[in-house]
Design a protein around this motif. Structure first.
Motif, PDB file in Angstrom:
ATOM      1  N   ASP A 125      -0.280  -6.539  -6.958  1.00  0.00           N
ATOM      2  CA  ASP A 125      -0.084  -5.151  -7.384  1.00  0.00           C
ATOM      3  C   ASP A 125      -0.444  -4.144  -6.300  1.00  0.00           C
ATOM      4  O   ASP A 125      -0.052  -2.981  -6.384  1.00  0.00           O
ATOM      5  N   VAL A 126      -1.223  -4.553  -5.310  1.00  0.00           N
ATOM      6  CA  VAL A 126      -1.639  -3.624  -4.254  1.00  0.00           C
ATOM      7  C   VAL A 126      -0.528  -3.543  -3.210  1.00  0.00           C
ATOM      8  O   VAL A 126      -0.223  -4.525  -2.533  1.00  0.00           O
ATOM      9  N   HIS A 127       0.060  -2.367  -3.069  1.00  0.00           N
ATOM     10  CA  HIS A 127       1.188  -2.186  -2.165  1.00  0.00           C
ATOM     11  C   HIS A 127       0.909  -1.235  -1.009  1.00  0.00           C
ATOM     12  O   HIS A 127       1.297  -1.507   0.117  1.00  0.00           O
ATOM     13  N   VAL A 128       0.248  -0.133  -1.299  1.00  0.00           N
ATOM     14  CA  VAL A 128      -0.003   0.891  -0.281  1.00  0.00           C
ATOM     15  C   VAL A 128      -1.487   1.231  -0.283  1.00  0.00           C
ATOM     16  O   VAL A 128      -2.103   1.365  -1.344  1.00  0.00           O
ATOM     17  N   VAL A 129      -2.066   1.356   0.908  1.00  0.00           N
ATOM     18  CA  VAL A 129      -3.459   1.778   1.059  1.00  0.00           C
ATOM     19  C   VAL A 129      -3.461   3.097   1.823  1.00  0.00           C
ATOM     20  O   VAL A 129      -2.989   3.159   2.962  1.00  0.00           O
ATOM     21  N   LEU A 130      -3.962   4.133   1.189  1.00  0.00           N
ATOM     22  CA  LEU A 130      -4.097   5.437   1.842  1.00  0.00           C
ATOM     23  C   LEU A 130      -5.578   5.706   2.081  1.00  0.00           C
ATOM     24  O   LEU A 130      -6.397   5.563   1.170  1.00  0.00           O
ATOM     25  N   VAL A 131      -5.913   6.058   3.314  1.00  0.00           N
ATOM     26  CA  VAL A 131      -7.290   6.365   3.675  1.00  0.00           C
ATOM     27  C   VAL A 131      -7.340   7.804   4.173  1.00  0.00           C
ATOM     28  O   VAL A 131      -6.554   8.198   5.040  1.00  0.00           O
ATOM     29  N   ALA A 132      -8.233   8.590   3.607  1.00  0.00           N
ATOM     30  CA  ALA A 132      -8.400   9.982   4.032  1.00  0.00           C
ATOM     31  C   ALA A 132      -9.844  10.224   4.419  1.00  0.00           C
ATOM     32  O   ALA A 132     -10.768   9.729   3.760  1.00  0.00           O
ATOM     33  N   LEU A 133     -10.059  10.975   5.499  1.00  0.00           N
ATOM     34  CA  LEU A 133     -11.396  11.338   5.967  1.00  0.00           C
ATOM     35  C   LEU A 133     -11.465  12.843   6.140  1.00  0.00           C
ATOM     36  O   LEU A 133     -10.490  13.479   6.552  1.00  0.00           O
ATOM     37  N   ALA A 134     -12.618  13.407   5.843  1.00  0.00           N
ATOM     38  CA  ALA A 134     -12.851  14.838   6.035  1.00  0.00           C
ATOM     39  C   ALA A 134     -14.326  15.038   6.370  1.00  0.00           C
ATOM     40  O   ALA A 134     -15.150  14.146   6.158  1.00  0.00           O
ATOM     41  N   PRO A 135     -14.692  16.220   6.889  1.00  0.00           N
ATOM     42  CA  PRO A 135     -16.087  16.434   7.292  1.00  0.00           C
ATOM     43  C   PRO A 135     -17.090  16.344   6.140  1.00  0.00           C
ATOM     44  O   PRO A 135     -18.261  16.042   6.373  1.00  0.00           O
TER      45      PRO A 135
END
Length: 446
Positions: A125-135
């Motif tokens: 079921d895992v298709h896309v991994v989005l990683v976001a970083l911010a201060p």
């Protein structure tokens, strides 16, 4: 290649995702969001949308201001987008199998077995991994809020899992060690490594489509899909902080010895100061100094491991110039760890039941001889440096019957019955495409 040719290697930084090469800022907040694609057209539209906000390695300012966004896909994700099978067959076979299928090789057995992983990690079921970083968390949430309509308007794409993480100003992970100290220099990146004694590694060790240390070029086909991409391994690792503290306390003669044992297990004092440069006592100033805290080798000054034990965590992960079975340069990776969960209050020795640990990312162009080799041969075995089946004392898949040897004159010191301090909660093998490839995935047709 001649030295002159090697010196001219230039990475196409504007086509490489920033999350591949750039060290992360400090402090920062981060989040991992997993998606399932149920509608092929909606999945392709997601690729088009994210390609407009993903930060490149050439960007000094992200399209989302100080927030970095990276996107990767699993093998099942590429299939869900309708990538032709003849193209899929050109990807690394470990990637096509997936992390859950490789569990035994990785030491993910017993409590760390995929049977015990968090759902939906390790599933198709895992298709896309989005990683976001911010201060900070506020700006991270603001960025996610801005991005949410982009995928919520696509009913054929569903967010199925999220893990929030953070990097503290102290740069420490849950066991209390300064983290994220060592990273290699990559030829053509323009980004300096943390150890000037280590020559830059060939670009093809980390980015697909360039020559690697063996002179080969690995690129999934067609070239527009594979070039400037890389493989990324994501792992959620639960850390038993109270157990770790109790083990140190039970095996030490006092507080100072407790900290020495902690340093011997890791290869660094908790401040980040390496035993190689400060073997007898901690040096917080050295530990915090990025210009000094990683400039050392092992073979010339400490071949027997009297300062930095051969079986400690950092020497296993990167033996540097030490004489071991295996060529260290062929097994180098870019490693990034981000803490999750609340810290266990200082001095507490009982588990409070909270989930805490690290979200780890490993970047490299060769899943087999980089990540899997290090996990199986260096972390979960000791033959490479003459220690039989001894496992890494910090992250090894021990069953509690192992031990850890500290070389010492006149008599070595042994820690017995080392428990499993880190349990795998799940993970994925992913392909992180270049920006051109992201757009190409968005333009696929049946």
């Amino acid at each position: 290649m001649s030295e002159d040719t090697q010196a001219q290697v230039k990475l196409e930084l504007d086509d490489i995702q920033r999350g591949v090469l750039s060290p992360r800022p400090t402090p920062y907040a981060a989040t991992y969001i997993l998606f399932r694609i149920d509608d092929r057209d909606h999945g392709r539209e997601l690729m088009r949308r994210v390609s407009a906000v993903v930060t490149s390695a050439a960007d000094t300012v992200s399209p989302l201001s100080e927030t970095w966004v990276s996107v990767a896909l699993t093998y099942h994700g590429l299939k869900a987008l309708g990538v032709p099978q003849k193209w899929l067959d050109t990807f690394a076979w470990e990637f096509r199998q997936g992390m859950a299928a490789r569990a035994t090789v990785l030491g993910d057995v017993g409590e760390s077995s995929p049977d015990n992983w968090e759902s939906p990690l390790g599933t198709p079921d895992v298709h896309v991994v989005l990683v976001a970083l911010a201060p900070d968390s506020a700006r991270l949430e603001a960025a996610i809020d801005r991005a949410r309509p982009a995928y919520e308007a696509l009913p054929g794409v569903t967010a199925i899992w999220r893990q929030n993480c953070h990097a503290l100003p102290t740069e420490t992970e849950p066991f209390g060690y300064r983290d994220g100290i060592s990273h290699p220099a990559v030829e053509g990146s323009g980004i300096a490594g943390s150890n000037p004694l280590e020559a830059p590694l060939k670009a093809g060790e980390f980015v697909l489509g360039y020559r690697d240390e063996l002179g080969g070029i690995q690129t999934p086909q067609p070239d527009v899909l594979g070039r400037n991409g890389t493989y990324v391994v994501f792992r959620k690792l639960h850390q038993r902080v109270a157990l770790f503290r109790r083990y140190l306390k039970d095996n030490a003669t006092g507080p100072e010895d407790e900290e020495l044992l902690a340093a011997k297990l890791m290869g660094r004092w908790r401040s980040g100061a390496p035993l190689a440069l400060s073997p007898r006592h901690d040096d917080p100033g050295l530990g915090a100094d990025r210009t000094r805290n990683n400039i050392f080798l092992f073979e010339q000054d400490d071949p027997a491991g009297f300062a930095t034990p051969g079986g400690c965590h950092i020497r296993r992960g990167n033996p540097r110039d030490a004489r071991v079975a295996g060529v260290p340069r062929l097994h180098r990776m870019i490693r990034r760890g981000t803490a999750y969960g609340p810290p266990l209050p200082e001095g507490v020795l009982e588990d409070d039941g909270a989930d805490r640990g690290l979200m780890f990312a490993f970047v490299g162009a060769h899943l087999g001889r980089q990540f899997e080799f290090v996990q199986s041969e260096w972390m979960n075995d000791g033959v490479f440096f003459g220690a039989g089946g001894a496992k890494d004392p910090v992250i090894g898949s021990t069953d509690g019957s192992g031990d850890f040897t500290i070389p010492r004159r006149p008599v070595r010191r042994r820690l017995l019955s080392t428990p499993r301090f880190v349990v795998t909660r799940g993970g994925e093998y992913c392909f992180m495409p270049g920006l051109t490839a992201l757009r190409r995935l968005g333009d696929l047709t049946d």
